[in-house]
Design a protein around this motif. Structure first.
Motif, mmCIF file in Angstrom:
data_model
loop_
_atom_site.group_PDB
_atom_site.id
_atom_site.type_symbol
_atom_site.label_atom_id
_atom_site.label_comp_id
_atom_site.label_asym_id
_atom_site.label_seq_id
_atom_site.Cartn_x
_atom_site.Cartn_y
_atom_site.Cartn_z
ATOM 1 N N ARG A 132 0.828 -1.208 0.000
ATOM 2 C CA ARG A 132 0.000 0.000 0.000
ATOM 3 C C ARG A 132 0.867 1.264 0.000
ATOM 4 O O ARG A 132 0.543 2.254 -0.681
ATOM 5 C CB ARG A 132 -0.921 -0.019 1.218
ATOM 6 C CG ARG A 132 -2.040 -1.049 1.121
ATOM 7 C CD ARG A 132 -3.088 -0.777 2.180
ATOM 8 N NE ARG A 132 -2.527 -0.930 3.521
ATOM 9 C CZ ARG A 132 -2.543 -2.058 4.218
ATOM 10 N NH1 ARG A 132 -3.075 -3.161 3.681
ATOM 11 N NH2 ARG A 132 -2.029 -2.126 5.429
ATOM 12 N N ALA A 133 1.960 1.214 0.757
ATOM 13 C CA ALA A 133 2.857 2.375 0.762
ATOM 14 C C ALA A 133 3.465 2.601 -0.622
ATOM 15 O O ALA A 133 3.572 3.746 -1.091
ATOM 16 C CB ALA A 133 3.959 2.173 1.805
ATOM 17 N N ARG A 134 3.853 1.521 -1.279
ATOM 18 C CA ARG A 134 4.402 1.657 -2.629
ATOM 19 C C ARG A 134 3.357 2.215 -3.588
ATOM 20 O O ARG A 134 3.661 3.062 -4.444
ATOM 21 C CB ARG A 134 4.907 0.306 -3.122
ATOM 22 C CG ARG A 134 6.204 -0.142 -2.463
ATOM 23 C CD ARG A 134 6.523 -1.572 -2.835
ATOM 24 N NE ARG A 134 7.837 -1.963 -2.307
ATOM 25 C CZ ARG A 134 8.275 -3.218 -2.282
ATOM 26 N NH1 ARG A 134 7.517 -4.198 -2.738
ATOM 27 N NH2 ARG A 134 9.476 -3.494 -1.787
ATOM 28 N N SER A 135 2.110 1.741 -3.449
ATOM 29 C CA SER A 135 1.054 2.247 -4.333
ATOM 30 C C SER A 135 0.849 3.740 -4.125
ATOM 31 O O SER A 135 0.680 4.499 -5.096
ATOM 32 C CB SER A 135 -0.243 1.483 -4.065
ATOM 33 O OG SER A 135 -0.080 0.099 -4.332
ATOM 34 N N GLY A 199 13.284 5.393 -13.117
ATOM 35 C CA GLY A 199 14.222 5.142 -12.023
ATOM 36 C C GLY A 199 13.558 5.248 -10.664
ATOM 37 O O GLY A 199 13.764 4.400 -9.788
ATOM 38 N N LEU A 200 12.743 6.277 -10.460
ATOM 39 C CA LEU A 200 12.041 6.415 -9.187
ATOM 40 C C LEU A 200 11.004 5.312 -9.008
ATOM 41 O O LEU A 200 10.809 4.798 -7.894
ATOM 42 C CB LEU A 200 11.365 7.787 -9.113
ATOM 43 C CG LEU A 200 12.307 8.985 -8.955
ATOM 44 C CD1 LEU A 200 11.533 10.288 -9.041
ATOM 45 C CD2 LEU A 200 13.066 8.903 -7.630
ATOM 46 N N LEU A 201 10.346 4.937 -10.094
ATOM 47 C CA LEU A 201 9.341 3.879 -9.998
ATOM 48 C C LEU A 201 9.978 2.555 -9.584
ATOM 49 O O LEU A 201 9.474 1.854 -8.697
ATOM 50 C CB LEU A 201 8.621 3.742 -11.340
ATOM 51 C CG LEU A 201 7.461 2.740 -11.390
ATOM 52 C CD1 LEU A 201 6.383 3.108 -10.396
ATOM 53 C CD2 LEU A 201 6.893 2.670 -12.811
ATOM 54 N N THR A 202 11.100 2.201 -10.196
ATOM 55 C CA THR A 202 11.783 0.951 -9.811
ATOM 56 C C THR A 202 12.372 1.043 -8.412
ATOM 57 O O THR A 202 12.444 0.038 -7.697
ATOM 58 C CB THR A 202 12.887 0.635 -10.831
ATOM 59 O OG1 THR A 202 13.760 1.776 -10.962
ATOM 60 C CG2 THR A 202 12.307 0.298 -12.176
ATOM 61 N N PHE A 203 12.787 2.248 -8.000
ATOM 62 C CA PHE A 203 13.293 2.414 -6.635
ATOM 63 C C PHE A 203 12.182 2.198 -5.607
ATOM 64 O O PHE A 203 12.370 1.529 -4.593
ATOM 65 C CB PHE A 203 13.905 3.810 -6.477
ATOM 66 C CG PHE A 203 14.320 4.130 -5.077
ATOM 67 C CD1 PHE A 203 15.450 3.542 -4.519
ATOM 68 C CD2 PHE A 203 13.574 5.002 -4.293
ATOM 69 C CE1 PHE A 203 15.830 3.834 -3.212
ATOM 70 C CE2 PHE A 203 13.952 5.301 -2.996
ATOM 71 C CZ PHE A 203 15.080 4.711 -2.458
ATOM 72 N N TYR A 204 11.009 2.760 -5.868
ATOM 73 C CA TYR A 204 9.886 2.568 -4.949
ATOM 74 C C TYR A 204 9.448 1.102 -4.911
ATOM 75 O O TYR A 204 9.118 0.577 -3.839
ATOM 76 C CB TYR A 204 8.703 3.440 -5.377
ATOM 77 C CG TYR A 204 8.922 4.917 -5.166
ATOM 78 C CD1 TYR A 204 9.858 5.386 -4.246
ATOM 79 C CD2 TYR A 204 8.203 5.869 -5.891
ATOM 80 C CE1 TYR A 204 10.061 6.743 -4.050
ATOM 81 C CE2 TYR A 204 8.402 7.226 -5.700
ATOM 82 C CZ TYR A 204 9.344 7.654 -4.787
ATOM 83 O OH TYR A 204 9.550 8.992 -4.598
ATOM 84 N N GLU A 333 -1.577 -5.789 -8.948
ATOM 85 C CA GLU A 333 -0.450 -6.461 -8.280
ATOM 86 C C GLU A 333 0.680 -5.496 -7.963
ATOM 87 O O GLU A 333 1.790 -5.941 -7.644
ATOM 88 C CB GLU A 333 0.085 -7.584 -9.177
ATOM 89 C CG GLU A 333 -0.935 -8.646 -9.538
ATOM 90 C CD GLU A 333 -1.329 -9.472 -8.328
ATOM 91 O OE1 GLU A 333 -0.481 -9.658 -7.442
ATOM 92 O OE2 GLU A 333 -2.491 -9.928 -8.272
ATOM 93 N N LEU A 334 0.412 -4.200 -8.041
ATOM 94 C CA LEU A 334 1.478 -3.209 -7.866
ATOM 95 C C LEU A 334 2.076 -3.302 -6.463
ATOM 96 O O LEU A 334 1.364 -3.245 -5.458
ATOM 97 C CB LEU A 334 0.923 -1.806 -8.108
ATOM 98 C CG LEU A 334 1.936 -0.653 -8.009
ATOM 99 C CD1 LEU A 334 2.962 -0.760 -9.122
ATOM 100 C CD2 LEU A 334 1.215 0.694 -8.063
ATOM 101 N N GLY A 335 3.394 -3.436 -6.396
ATOM 102 C CA GLY A 335 4.123 -3.413 -5.131
ATOM 103 C C GLY A 335 4.114 -4.701 -4.342
ATOM 104 O O GLY A 335 4.687 -4.756 -3.250
ATOM 105 N N ARG A 336 3.478 -5.755 -4.849
ATOM 106 C CA ARG A 336 3.396 -6.997 -4.073
ATOM 107 C C ARG A 336 4.641 -7.869 -4.226
ATOM 108 O O ARG A 336 4.952 -8.644 -3.335
ATOM 109 C CB ARG A 336 2.155 -7.797 -4.494
ATOM 110 C CG ARG A 336 0.850 -7.079 -4.182
ATOM 111 C CD ARG A 336 -0.347 -7.950 -4.505
ATOM 112 N NE ARG A 336 -1.605 -7.254 -4.198
ATOM 113 C CZ ARG A 336 -2.814 -7.798 -4.380
ATOM 114 N NH1 ARG A 336 -2.920 -9.030 -4.859
ATOM 115 N NH2 ARG A 336 -3.893 -7.103 -4.092
#
Length: 412
Positions: A132-135, A199-204, A333-336
């Motif tokens: 949830r934090a990543r989302s 880059g920020l997306l893959t870092f998160y 499935e974002l961030g799982r």
């Protein structure tokens, strides 16, 4: 010679008479002394007989003393062995007592299945919290970079709709076939925005991409971007040379590709798609590399990121990078799954990711002038691989003739 006794000269080496006399004297002396010797021997034998019992007693005492010494040595050795065994026994008793205490403490604990179930539940709750934090971070990232789709029209009256163009930071990121329609400054700016966003997306999300982006000034975001393969064992890992992700304003350069040459446009483009050289800023081994190959690497990274988040991108849609990134940001499935937190992902690229970099590179190098986009209701394979439209539409835009050609393979 002469005898030493009588000094008689003769040829023999000895004198028989002197030798005879000497032997007689020797025998007489021997007989005389032998009698005295026998007398002394007899006297000594008689004397020994008187002390023989004492000598035997002393010999027996010496033998017994020797046996006692041996027994004492053996007893000392046995005592040392006993001491070592006592120490070992003491250690074993302490270990046994410690194990009994541990066993008693373990008996007081709840069943292992309940403990594992509780830990699994806590880990699942933690994973959901991280997801949830990543989302939330990804949604804020999309708002900051203002990734939106502009233009297009909905389906009205049975007429199929048209998709618009995706922008990041207010700049349109064209598909590979439309790169020549934009000036190099626009392409460099929008690709830089896309690199920062990716880059920020893959870092998160904690995702490791197959191709790594580096900068000419050796600092993140400073200089010109270059891209090359990281560590891996798949076919894409052999592309270790750095390729540029920027264009130069050299109109004399002709577009080329390491895979296959693209069709030549009717007009001279304002930027080079192949030779983007920065001798002062770029790495020495990547000065003459193809921009087309670098763009294909960036598109391959986007496709792999989508696969890691449960979104499968077909080859025909791989060229629309911002649309694919938007699909990633909207994935359920974002961030799982991640490379840094549980559940862990396999290193790039796993066998389940079937898209080959050579296919992406070939499709990018084909680069038709303007391939038709995929329409709703049609499969990706039918829209990207089969023949689309055969008419040519000419329009004036910024002093360029934009031609839509059908019947060529490429990204839509």
């Amino acid at each position: 010679m002469k005898c030493k006794n009588c000094e008689l000269r003769q040829l023999q080496y000895y004198c028989a008479n002197c030798l005879r006399n000497h032997l007689r004297d020797f025998r007489s002396k021997t007989h005389h002394f032998s009698s005295g010797r026998n007398e002394h021997v007899a006297r000594a034998s008689r004397a020994f007989k008187s002390i023989e019992s004492g000598r035997l007693l002393r010999a027996e005492i010496a033998r017994v003393d020797n046996n006692l010494d041996q027994l004492a040595d053996g007893l000392a050795k046995v005592r040392r062995d006993c001491e070592s065994k006592r120490d070992r026994l003491r250690t074993l008793r302490e270990t046994l007592a410690q194990r009994r205490r541990t066993l008693n403490a373990a008996r007081l604990l709840p069943p292992q299945s309940q403990t594992l179930t509780k830990e699994s539940q806590e880990l699942a709750v933690l994973s959901q919290t991280i997801s949830r934090a990543r989302s939330g971070l990804v949604q804020e990232l999309v708002e900051v970079f203002h990734v939106v789709e502009v233009g297009g029209r909905p389906a009205v009256g049975g007429r199929p709709g048209a998709r618009g163009e995706w922008t990041v930071g207010g700049l349109v990121l064209p598909v590979p076939g439309d790169v020549r329609r934009y000036p190099p400054d626009h392409i460099n700016a929008v690709i830089t925005h896309t690199i920062h966003f990716l880059g920020l997306l893959t870092f998160y999300l904690g995702i490791k991409l197959p191709f790594e982006v580096s900068w000419s000034c050796r600092r993140f975001g400073v200089g010109m971007p270059w891209i090359g393969a990281g560590r891996g064992s798949e076919s894409w890992a052999k592309w270790t040379a750095k390729h540029p992700l920027h264009l130069t304003s050299n109109p004399s350069s002709t577009p080329s590709s390491p895979s296959s040459p693209s069709s030549s446009p009717s007009r001279t483009p304002p930027a080079s798609l192949a030779d983007s050289e920065t001798p002062e800023q770029g790495p020495a081994h990547g000065q003459n590399q193809s921009f087309t190959t670098g763009l294909a690497m960036l598109l391959y990274n986007v496709c792999y990121l989508a696969h890691s988040q449960g979104v499968e991108i077909p080859l025909s849609q791989a060229g629309d990078a911002l649309s694919n990134l938007w699909a990633v940001c909207c994935s359920g499935e974002l961030g799982r799954r991640s490379h840094s937190t549980t559940p862990l992902l396999l290193p790039p690229t796993p066998p389940s990711f079937t898209l080959d970099f050579a296919q992406v590179l070939q499709a990018t190098a084909a680069s038709p002038a303007r391939a038709a986009r995929i329409r709703p209701g049609r499969s990706a394979q039918d829209a990207g691989i089969s023949r689309l439209r055969s008419e040519r539409i000419l329009e004036e835009e910024d002093g360029w003739d934009v031609v839509e050609l059908g019947g060529e393979e490429g990204f839509g």
